[in-house]
Write a protein that holds these residues in place. Structure first.
Motif, PDB file in Angstrom:
ATOM      1  N   ARG A   1      52.034 -44.876   7.466  1.00  0.00           N
ATOM      2  CA  ARG A   1      51.196 -43.748   7.912  1.00  0.00           C
ATOM      3  C   ARG A   1      51.978 -42.436   7.860  1.00  0.00           C
ATOM      4  NH1 ARG A   1      48.857 -44.535  13.472  1.00  0.00           N
ATOM      5  NH2 ARG A   1      47.505 -42.820  12.901  1.00  0.00           N
ATOM      6  N   SER A   2      53.244 -42.508   8.221  1.00  0.00           N
ATOM      7  CA  SER A   2      54.051 -41.276   8.173  1.00  0.00           C
ATOM      8  C   SER A   2      54.256 -40.841   6.720  1.00  0.00           C
ATOM      9  CB  SER A   2      55.389 -41.478   8.877  1.00  0.00           C
ATOM     10  OG  SER A   2      56.229 -42.284   8.108  1.00  0.00           O
ATOM     11  N   TYR A   3      54.397 -41.827   5.802  1.00  0.00           N
ATOM     12  CA  TYR A   3      54.545 -41.480   4.385  1.00  0.00           C
ATOM     13  C   TYR A   3      53.243 -40.882   3.842  1.00  0.00           C
ATOM     14  CZ  TYR A   3      59.023 -43.991   4.086  1.00  0.00           C
ATOM     15  OH  TYR A   3      60.323 -44.409   4.253  1.00  0.00           O
TER      16      TYR A   3
ATOM     17  N   THR B   1      47.598 -44.894  -5.783  1.00  0.00           N
ATOM     18  CA  THR B   1      47.753 -44.166  -4.513  1.00  0.00           C
ATOM     19  C   THR B   1      48.948 -44.714  -3.732  1.00  0.00           C
ATOM     20  OG1 THR B   1      45.353 -43.942  -4.478  1.00  0.00           O
ATOM     21  CG2 THR B   1      46.511 -43.411  -2.443  1.00  0.00           C
ATOM     22  N   LEU B   2      49.031 -46.042  -3.665  1.00  0.00           N
ATOM     23  CA  LEU B   2      50.150 -46.658  -2.934  1.00  0.00           C
ATOM     24  C   LEU B   2      51.483 -46.265  -3.583  1.00  0.00           C
ATOM     25  CD1 LEU B   2      51.046 -48.537  -0.640  1.00  0.00           C
ATOM     26  CD2 LEU B   2      50.815 -50.461  -2.199  1.00  0.00           C
ATOM     27  N   SER B   3      51.478 -46.217  -4.914  1.00  0.00           N
ATOM     28  CA  SER B   3      52.672 -45.786  -5.649  1.00  0.00           C
ATOM     29  C   SER B   3      53.120 -44.410  -5.198  1.00  0.00           C
ATOM     30  CB  SER B   3      52.358 -45.727  -7.144  1.00  0.00           C
ATOM     31  OG  SER B   3      52.892 -46.812  -7.809  1.00  0.00           O
ATOM     32  N   MET B   4      52.146 -43.499  -5.145  1.00  0.00           N
ATOM     33  CA  MET B   4      52.479 -42.107  -4.792  1.00  0.00           C
ATOM     34  C   MET B   4      52.906 -41.994  -3.332  1.00  0.00           C
ATOM     35  SD  MET B   4      49.855 -39.843  -7.041  1.00  0.00           S
ATOM     36  CE  MET B   4      48.368 -40.611  -6.481  1.00  0.00           C
ATOM     37  N   ILE B   5      52.238 -42.756  -2.466  1.00  0.00           N
ATOM     38  CA  ILE B   5      52.599 -42.720  -1.031  1.00  0.00           C
ATOM     39  C   ILE B   5      54.064 -43.135  -0.847  1.00  0.00           C
ATOM     40  CG2 ILE B   5      52.204 -43.860   1.202  1.00  0.00           C
ATOM     41  CD1 ILE B   5      49.226 -44.098   0.351  1.00  0.00           C
ATOM     42  N   LEU B   6      54.471 -44.164  -1.602  1.00  0.00           N
ATOM     43  CA  LEU B   6      55.840 -44.676  -1.446  1.00  0.00           C
ATOM     44  C   LEU B   6      56.876 -43.865  -2.232  1.00  0.00           C
ATOM     45  CD1 LEU B   6      55.108 -48.505  -1.661  1.00  0.00           C
ATOM     46  CD2 LEU B   6      55.599 -47.182   0.382  1.00  0.00           C
ATOM     47  N   GLY B   7      56.380 -42.907  -3.009  1.00  0.00           N
ATOM     48  CA  GLY B   7      57.304 -42.029  -3.737  1.00  0.00           C
ATOM     49  C   GLY B   7      57.680 -42.516  -5.123  1.00  0.00           C
ATOM     50  N   PHE B   8      56.939 -43.504  -5.626  1.00  0.00           N
ATOM     51  CA  PHE B   8      57.188 -43.971  -6.996  1.00  0.00           C
ATOM     52  C   PHE B   8      56.311 -43.189  -7.968  1.00  0.00           C
ATOM     53  CE2 PHE B   8      57.935 -47.989  -4.529  1.00  0.00           C
ATOM     54  CZ  PHE B   8      59.285 -48.086  -4.792  1.00  0.00           C
ATOM     55  N   SER B   9      56.535 -43.432  -9.275  1.00  0.00           N
ATOM     56  CA  SER B   9      55.610 -42.833 -10.242  1.00  0.00           C
ATOM     57  C   SER B   9      54.296 -43.628 -10.191  1.00  0.00           C
ATOM     58  CB  SER B   9      56.205 -42.843 -11.638  1.00  0.00           C
ATOM     59  OG  SER B   9      56.379 -44.158 -12.060  1.00  0.00           O
ATOM     60  N   LYS B  10      53.256 -43.021 -10.754  1.00  0.00           N
ATOM     61  CA  LYS B  10      51.884 -43.516 -10.577  1.00  0.00           C
ATOM     62  C   LYS B  10      51.686 -45.010 -10.912  1.00  0.00           C
ATOM     63  CE  LYS B  10      47.402 -41.381 -11.320  1.00  0.00           C
ATOM     64  NZ  LYS B  10      46.630 -40.489 -12.200  1.00  0.00           N
TER      65      LYS B  10
ATOM     66  N   LEU C   1      65.859 -54.951  -6.738  1.00  0.00           N
ATOM     67  CA  LEU C   1      65.915 -55.463  -5.368  1.00  0.00           C
ATOM     68  C   LEU C   1      65.715 -54.351  -4.325  1.00  0.00           C
ATOM     69  CD1 LEU C   1      66.296 -57.976  -3.612  1.00  0.00           C
ATOM     70  CD2 LEU C   1      68.750 -57.598  -3.712  1.00  0.00           C
ATOM     71  N   PRO C   2      66.366 -53.185  -4.468  1.00  0.00           N
ATOM     72  CA  PRO C   2      66.165 -52.140  -3.447  1.00  0.00           C
ATOM     73  C   PRO C   2      64.699 -51.710  -3.325  1.00  0.00           C
ATOM     74  CG  PRO C   2      67.995 -51.562  -4.879  1.00  0.00           C
ATOM     75  CD  PRO C   2      67.365 -52.771  -5.468  1.00  0.00           C
ATOM     76  N   SER C   3      64.044 -51.461  -4.480  1.00  0.00           N
ATOM     77  CA  SER C   3      62.648 -51.016  -4.385  1.00  0.00           C
ATOM     78  C   SER C   3      61.747 -52.149  -3.892  1.00  0.00           C
ATOM     79  CB  SER C   3      62.147 -50.444  -5.715  1.00  0.00           C
ATOM     80  OG  SER C   3      62.343 -51.366  -6.727  1.00  0.00           O
ATOM     81  N   GLY C   4      62.045 -53.372  -4.288  1.00  0.00           N
ATOM     82  CA  GLY C   4      61.263 -54.520  -3.826  1.00  0.00           C
ATOM     83  C   GLY C   4      61.361 -54.698  -2.320  1.00  0.00           C
ATOM     84  N   ARG C   5      62.563 -54.481  -1.796  1.00  0.00           N
ATOM     85  CA  ARG C   5      62.756 -54.595  -0.343  1.00  0.00           C
ATOM     86  C   ARG C   5      62.093 -53.429   0.387  1.00  0.00           C
ATOM     87  NH1 ARG C   5      69.094 -56.504  -0.088  1.00  0.00           N
ATOM     88  NH2 ARG C   5      68.725 -58.754  -0.050  1.00  0.00           N
ATOM     89  N   LEU C   6      62.209 -52.225  -0.194  1.00  0.00           N
ATOM     90  CA  LEU C   6      61.604 -51.036   0.433  1.00  0.00           C
ATOM     91  C   LEU C   6      60.089 -51.216   0.574  1.00  0.00           C
ATOM     92  CD1 LEU C   6      61.634 -47.846   1.163  1.00  0.00           C
ATOM     93  CD2 LEU C   6      60.882 -47.607  -1.191  1.00  0.00           C
ATOM     94  N   ILE C   7      59.462 -51.697  -0.510  1.00  0.00           N
ATOM     95  CA  ILE C   7      58.010 -51.892  -0.473  1.00  0.00           C
ATOM     96  C   ILE C   7      57.650 -52.907   0.622  1.00  0.00           C
ATOM     97  CG2 ILE C   7      55.971 -52.652  -1.790  1.00  0.00           C
ATOM     98  CD1 ILE C   7      57.520 -51.713  -4.331  1.00  0.00           C
ATOM     99  N   LYS C   8      58.419 -53.977   0.680  1.00  0.00           N
ATOM    100  CA  LYS C   8      58.134 -55.021   1.678  1.00  0.00           C
ATOM    101  C   LYS C   8      58.246 -54.458   3.099  1.00  0.00           C
ATOM    102  CE  LYS C   8      58.668 -59.800   2.615  1.00  0.00           C
ATOM    103  NZ  LYS C   8      58.587 -61.038   1.905  1.00  0.00           N
ATOM    104  N   VAL C   9      59.284 -53.669   3.349  1.00  0.00           N
ATOM    105  CA  VAL C   9      59.462 -53.070   4.678  1.00  0.00           C
ATOM    106  C   VAL C   9      58.260 -52.186   5.015  1.00  0.00           C
ATOM    107  CG1 VAL C   9      60.840 -51.365   5.974  1.00  0.00           C
ATOM    108  CG2 VAL C   9      61.978 -53.176   4.707  1.00  0.00           C
ATOM    109  N   CYS C  10      57.837 -51.388   4.041  1.00  0.00           N
ATOM    110  CA  CYS C  10      56.712 -50.469   4.282  1.00  0.00           C
ATOM    111  C   CYS C  10      55.407 -51.234   4.527  1.00  0.00           C
ATOM    112  CB  CYS C  10      56.538 -49.522   3.113  1.00  0.00           C
ATOM    113  SG  CYS C  10      57.919 -48.403   2.958  1.00  0.00           S
ATOM    114  N   LEU C  11      55.177 -52.292   3.759  1.00  0.00           N
ATOM    115  CA  LEU C  11      53.931 -53.049   3.937  1.00  0.00           C
ATOM    116  C   LEU C  11      53.908 -53.771   5.286  1.00  0.00           C
ATOM    117  CD1 LEU C  11      53.144 -54.648   0.446  1.00  0.00           C
ATOM    118  CD2 LEU C  11      52.761 -52.341   1.250  1.00  0.00           C
ATOM    119  N   ASN C  12      55.076 -54.075   5.798  1.00  0.00           N
ATOM    120  CA  ASN C  12      55.136 -54.770   7.086  1.00  0.00           C
ATOM    121  C   ASN C  12      55.182 -53.819   8.283  1.00  0.00           C
ATOM    122  OD1 ASN C  12      55.060 -57.311   5.966  1.00  0.00           O
ATOM    123  ND2 ASN C  12      57.283 -57.413   5.729  1.00  0.00           N
ATOM    124  N   ASN C  13      55.260 -52.523   7.991  1.00  0.00           N
ATOM    125  CA  ASN C  13      55.339 -51.559   9.091  1.00  0.00           C
ATOM    126  C   ASN C  13      54.353 -50.422   8.820  1.00  0.00           C
ATOM    127  OD1 ASN C  13      56.052 -49.569  10.949  1.00  0.00           O
ATOM    128  ND2 ASN C  13      58.193 -50.213  10.955  1.00  0.00           N
TER     129      ASN C  13
END
Lengths: 165, 174
Positions: free
Chosen positions: A139-141, A99-108, A122-134
């Motif tokens: 919620r908007s995703y 579910t988290l994968s799909m919310i963030l726009g990754f494959s399952k 690095l880009p996806s690792g940073r993106l996930i970190k930003v999302c988990l911290n905000n």
């Protein structure tokens, strides 16, 4: 749990061993766990096997695994999310990996793969970190996610709000 | 500490006694120690890898080594790394994004021109070891690649894969 077995040069099964490794790259200290096995030392100049000394050897599969772990440690040091951070986040907010994968726009399977093997980019690792911290971004995703039904979206939103209080 | 220094002084005085009062005995002792050191140094000296001269037979020998490597890999033998080689590959990965597949690809595409040193013509060793000057990855990073083929088995053992410490000539490249 029984240790994984590896075949030695003499085709005898031996235990796969693990050790913690510290590596310094460009001034950054990287820590990771590597897998290896023991086999008799070979003199690299003469090609003679020393039957009195066993040293660390690595199968192709072990090298690949160790390199992934090292790369993950390097990317984490550069600001990418760590597998443990994702696992803790998911258990706290009760979100399945797929579910988290799909919310963030990754494959399952992406989040599950990262949890098992570490981050690979690095880009996806940073993106996930930003999302988990905000949580607001997350919620908007969730609201914008097409592959989750409305009922599930409400449940996820409730979990995020309740646990955040 | 002072006890240790006193002992040292005593040791030196014993030497002076040997060399001044009994010069012959002192010289014999020193000569024995000297011989012992030579013996130890000789036994721990690294034997350099042989460089095969450029001949038709040797081209064939190197080609056989390369062909044997390809045969083993195509028959499903996976390469094994020593501790040193594994650590070097990690450095290449961090620095140049080189993967193990890149190394394997380079090994599969070696030619006699890449030969640098090695191959034991006597065939008496457990591993036949050969070093190459090779290029790896998308950016063609130059590496010193040394690996061995097990004589009585099928193992392909990587000993070195790192950026060369010095310029490498290729004796079989015309």
């Amino acid at each position: 749990m029984e240790a994984k077995k590896v075949l030695t040069r003499e085709n005898k099964p031996t235990d796969e061993l693990q050790r913690s490794v510290k590596k310094i790259f460009k001034g950054t200290k990287l820590m990771f766990t590597e897998a290896y096995f023991l086999d008799y030392e070979v003199d690299e100049n003469t090609g003679v096997i020393n039957k009195n000394k066993k040293v660390r050897h690595y199968t192709k599969e072990q090298v690949n695994r160790n390199m992934k772990a090292l790369k993950s440690a390097y990317l984490i040091s550069k600001g990418a999310v760590s597998p443990n951070e994702i696992i803790e986040f998911r258990s706290r907010y009760r979100i399945a990996a797929s579910t988290l994968s799909m919310i963030l726009g990754f494959s399952k399977n992406t989040i599950s793969n990262i949890e098992n093997d570490g981050v690979t980019s690095l880009p996806s690792g940073r993106l996930i970190k930003v999302c988990l911290n905000n949580l607001e971004i997350l919620r908007s995703y969730i609201r914008d996610c097409d592959s989750i039904d409305d009922h599930k979206k409400d449940e996820l939103d409730r979990n995020l709000l309740q646990c955040d209080m | 500490m002072s006890c240790f220094l006193e002992k040292k002084k005593k040791d030196r005085s014993w030497l002076r006694l040997n060399t001044t009062i009994f010069p012959t005995i002192g010289n014999v002792v020193f000569f024995t120690v000297y011989l012992y050191q030579i013996l130890i140094n000789t036994s721990t000296t690294i034997i350099p890898m042989t460089e095969l001269p450029y001949t038709v037979d040797n081209i064939e020998l190197i080609q056989d080594f390369i062909n044997e490597t390809r045969n083993r890999i195509s028959n499903g033998v996976t390469i094994t790394f020593t501790g040193k080689a594994s650590s070097e590959l990690e450095d290449l990965m961090l620095q140049y994004d080189i993967t193990l597949d890149n190394i394997e690809h380079t090994i599969l595409n070696l030619s006699t021109e890449n030969y640098y040193r090695g191959i034991d013509v006597s065939g008496s060793a457990d591993f036949n070891v050969c070093a190459f000057r090779a290029f790896v990855g998308k950016e063609n990073i130059e590496i010193y690649l040394k690996y061995g083929l097990e004589a009585d088995g099928l193992q392909i053992l990587i000993f070195s894969n790192h950026i060369p410490d010095y310029p490498m000539e290729q004796p079989f490249k015309n």
